[in-house]
Enzyme design. Structure first.
Site, PDB file in Angstrom:
ATOM      1  N   CYS A  59       0.817  -1.231   0.000  1.00 25.24           N
ATOM      2  CA  CYS A  59       0.000   0.000   0.000  1.00 25.24           C
ATOM      3  C   CYS A  59       0.841   1.268   0.000  1.00 25.24           C
ATOM      4  O   CYS A  59       0.325   2.355  -0.275  1.00 25.24           O
ATOM      5  CB  CYS A  59      -0.934   0.012   1.199  1.00 25.24           C
ATOM      6  SG  CYS A  59      -2.221  -1.229   1.075  1.00 25.24           S
ATOM      7  N   HIS A 111      -3.055   7.756   3.068  1.00 30.99           N
ATOM      8  CA  HIS A 111      -3.484   6.466   2.504  1.00 30.99           C
ATOM      9  C   HIS A 111      -4.891   6.189   3.008  1.00 30.99           C
ATOM     10  O   HIS A 111      -5.213   6.447   4.164  1.00 30.99           O
ATOM     11  CB  HIS A 111      -2.512   5.370   2.967  1.00 30.99           C
ATOM     12  CG  HIS A 111      -2.955   3.999   2.553  1.00 30.99           C
ATOM     13  ND1 HIS A 111      -3.395   3.714   1.274  1.00 30.99           N
ATOM     14  CD2 HIS A 111      -3.037   2.830   3.255  1.00 30.99           C
ATOM     15  CE1 HIS A 111      -3.715   2.427   1.211  1.00 30.99           C
ATOM     16  NE2 HIS A 111      -3.516   1.875   2.393  1.00 30.99           N
ATOM     17  N   ASN A 131     -10.017   0.748  -0.061  1.00 30.47           N
ATOM     18  CA  ASN A 131      -8.550   0.784  -0.030  1.00 30.47           C
ATOM     19  C   ASN A 131      -8.020   0.322  -1.392  1.00 30.47           C
ATOM     20  O   ASN A 131      -8.107  -0.859  -1.727  1.00 30.47           O
ATOM     21  CB  ASN A 131      -8.055  -0.135   1.093  1.00 30.47           C
ATOM     22  CG  ASN A 131      -6.542  -0.156   1.220  1.00 30.47           C
ATOM     23  OD1 ASN A 131      -5.819   0.349   0.359  1.00 30.47           O
ATOM     24  ND2 ASN A 131      -6.054  -0.757   2.291  1.00 30.47           N
TER      25      ASN A 131
END
Ligand code: UT7
Length: 330
Positions: free
Chosen positions: A120, A257, A287
């Site tokens: 990520c 994020h 996400n």
């Protein structure tokens, strides 16, 4: 590029993003038979929906659309790119890199192109690498992309993970600039936490699936990841401010994020930032791993929130663990 005595910054000259057409709501997941509820997902994560790449729509296809938009916004032709860096943990193929596939889809050849896999944190890592290339004079114009088709490696029977992720891509064009741009980058990793968030199959480890690994799928100990993420992000945002001798009040925008709204809110609290100064897309995108920060950034730029000259703190945390921050003047 010629070297000069003035410091060279990597400045964002344009942003772009792309989301696949298909939208899957929380209720759609319930209808698919996932043992969950809109109430649980919304209250624990802030996610209301996510986008899903169509069959045959690859990470490089999402990356291409985001890149074309970023190039257009920057007024840069694909021929002028010196380097393409793609942050992704869901490449089209094992090899060649998605960056080279993207390069070809952009209709150019010859420039450097490679992928960065930091889960990520892929975009933050890719942006950091690009910044170093520009600061060293090795590149003058860099296309940096975060692109993922993470839903391809989800187990739709695992409610611990399948409700969290979505597909999407974001891109920025970085250009060498003597006035302003990226002020600092900080990257970290802790490989000892591998098993808390991972996909345990691969080339060298083997694709063989045993009774515990029902497929090529993401596995996560969510609660452990959550706690570690909050601590690591607290520390990395402090680190960025200290390194630049800045007070938290100097920040105009937090571009975090987008994994969980509660994690984002915790970082905002640490920075004493009201949520009005935090870019949030997790409610609509879920996400998207490496895609999340550049998607959020592009949305913030195109909506007119982020203005030229403002100070932005970008951060991410994910599998590895790998995490990091980028502080920049837009
Ligand atoms: O981008 C990379 C980094 N990733 C992250 O940052 C993700 C970090 N983790 C998280 O965001 C959160 O930990 C989750 C959203 C994954 C989970 O939230 P939580 O508040 O930590 O819940 P939990 O894992 O402690 O689970 C609480 C309960 C459990 O039931 P019991 O054991 O209390 O009976 C779970 O089985 O919620 C249950 N549960 C669900 N219930 C309905 C877990 N997933 C679901 C679900 N729907 N989708």
């Amino acid at each position: 590029m010629s070297h000069t005595s003035n410091p060279v910054f990597a400045r964002i000259a344009g942003t772009g993003s792309y989301l696949p057409q298909q939208v899957l709501s929380n209720d759609d997941l319930v209808k698919r038979g996932v043992e969950t509820s809109d109430e649980w997902i919304t209250s624990r994560t802030g996610i209301r929906q996510r986008h899903i790449a169509a069959e045959g729509e690859l990470t490089s296809d999402l990356a291409l659309q985001a890149s074309l938009r970023a190039l257009e916004a920057a007024g840069v032709a694909a021929e002028d790119i010196d380097l393409i860096v793609v942050g992704t943990t869901t490449p089209d193929l094992i090899f060649p890199s998605t960056a080279t596939i993207l390069q070809h889809k952009l209709g150019v050849a010859g420039c450097m192109a490679f992928d960065v896999n930091a889960a990520c944190s892929g975009f933050i890592y890719a942006l950091t690498v690009a910044d170093k290339f520009i600061r060293s004079g090795a590149a003058g114009t860099v296309l940096v992309v975060g692109a993922e088709t993470l839903t391809r490696m989800l187990d739709w029977n695992d409610r611990n993970t399948c409700v969290l992720f979505g597909d999407g891509a974001g891109a920025v064009v970085l250009k060498a600039d003597h006035e302003t741009g990226i002020l600092s980058t900080h990257m970290h990793a802790d490989g000892g936490k591998k098993d808390l968030l991972w996909n345990p199959v691969g080339v060298s480890a083997g694709f063989k699936v045993d009774e515990h690994n029902a497929g090529v799928r993401v596995q996560m100990a969510g609660n452990d990841v959550f706690k570690y993420a909050v601590k690591a992000l607290d520390s990395v945002v402090d680190e960025a401010l200290v390194a630049n001798g800045l007070d938290k009040s100097a920040l105009d925008w937090l571009v975090p994020h987008q994994a969980n709204l509660r994690i984002i809110e915790a970082t905002a609290r640490r920075l004493d930032m009201p949520m009005e100064r935090v870019i949030v897309t997790v409610d609509r995108h879920g996400n998207t791993s490496s895609g999340s920060v550049p998607l959020a950034l592009d949305e913030a730029v195109r909506s007119g929130k982020v203005q030229h000259g403002q100070l932005l703190l970008l951060e991410a945390f994910g599998g590895g663990f790998a995490w990091g921050s980028v502080l920049l003047r837009y």
